[in-house]
Design a protein around this motif. Sequence first.
Motif, mmCIF file in Angstrom:
data_model
loop_
_atom_site.group_PDB
_atom_site.id
_atom_site.type_symbol
_atom_site.label_atom_id
_atom_site.label_comp_id
_atom_site.label_asym_id
_atom_site.label_seq_id
_atom_site.Cartn_x
_atom_site.Cartn_y
_atom_site.Cartn_z
ATOM 1 N N GLN A 46 105.526 24.836 127.891
ATOM 2 C CA GLN A 46 105.109 25.024 129.281
ATOM 3 C C GLN A 46 103.768 25.729 129.351
ATOM 4 O O GLN A 46 103.395 26.475 128.436
ATOM 5 N N ALA A 47 103.071 25.505 130.431
ATOM 6 C CA ALA A 47 101.797 26.182 130.649
ATOM 7 C C ALA A 47 101.995 27.691 130.545
ATOM 8 O O ALA A 47 102.984 28.227 131.054
ATOM 9 N N PRO A 90 97.645 22.736 130.712
ATOM 10 C CA PRO A 90 97.882 21.287 130.621
ATOM 11 C C PRO A 90 96.700 20.538 130.018
ATOM 12 O O PRO A 90 96.903 19.541 129.308
ATOM 13 N N VAL A 129 101.398 20.136 126.919
ATOM 14 C CA VAL A 129 101.572 21.318 127.746
ATOM 15 C C VAL A 129 101.927 20.858 129.154
ATOM 16 O O VAL A 129 101.135 20.172 129.808
ATOM 17 N N SER A 130 103.107 21.228 129.591
ATOM 18 C CA SER A 130 103.564 20.817 130.920
ATOM 19 C C SER A 130 103.190 21.874 131.952
ATOM 20 O O SER A 130 103.163 23.069 131.659
ATOM 21 N N SER A 131 102.926 21.406 133.155
ATOM 22 C CA SER A 131 102.520 22.324 134.227
ATOM 23 C C SER A 131 103.719 22.853 135.000
ATOM 24 O O SER A 131 104.834 22.402 134.829
#
Length: 128
Positions: free
Chosen positions: A13-14, A91, A126-128
């Motif tokens: 995750q971010a 991200p 990388v997910s926001s």
Amino acid sequence: QVQLVESGGGLVQAGGSLRLSCATSRITFSTFTYYTMAWFRQAPGKEREFVAAIQWNDYTTYYTDSVKGRFTISRDNAKNTVYLQMSSLKPEDTADYYCAARTPYQTSSPRWEEYSYWGQGTQVTVSS
């Protein structure tokens, strides 16, 4: 022929962190100590981009502006390994990350064309 094998990529995750590793093998004519090592990345549809490098002789490090203060490159000569510690991930850091090495005794360069040896890449998402 030098072989480079990356590991440590994944989904985060971010704001999170990851540490990439690049193990080297089959180093001939010289030792890992004499190789300037670098990390590059390539996002889908984009050019390969310099991320960071660590020089062979004085361990000077170089970073692209977008990762300064967030990423740290380091090396362990006893383990023939270079690392990329990535923190505060965004991200826009999403890409395939590649480890690269110049031929022995060469200084750092941000130009991927000047690196002779490459790993197969490890994916960082990388997910926001």
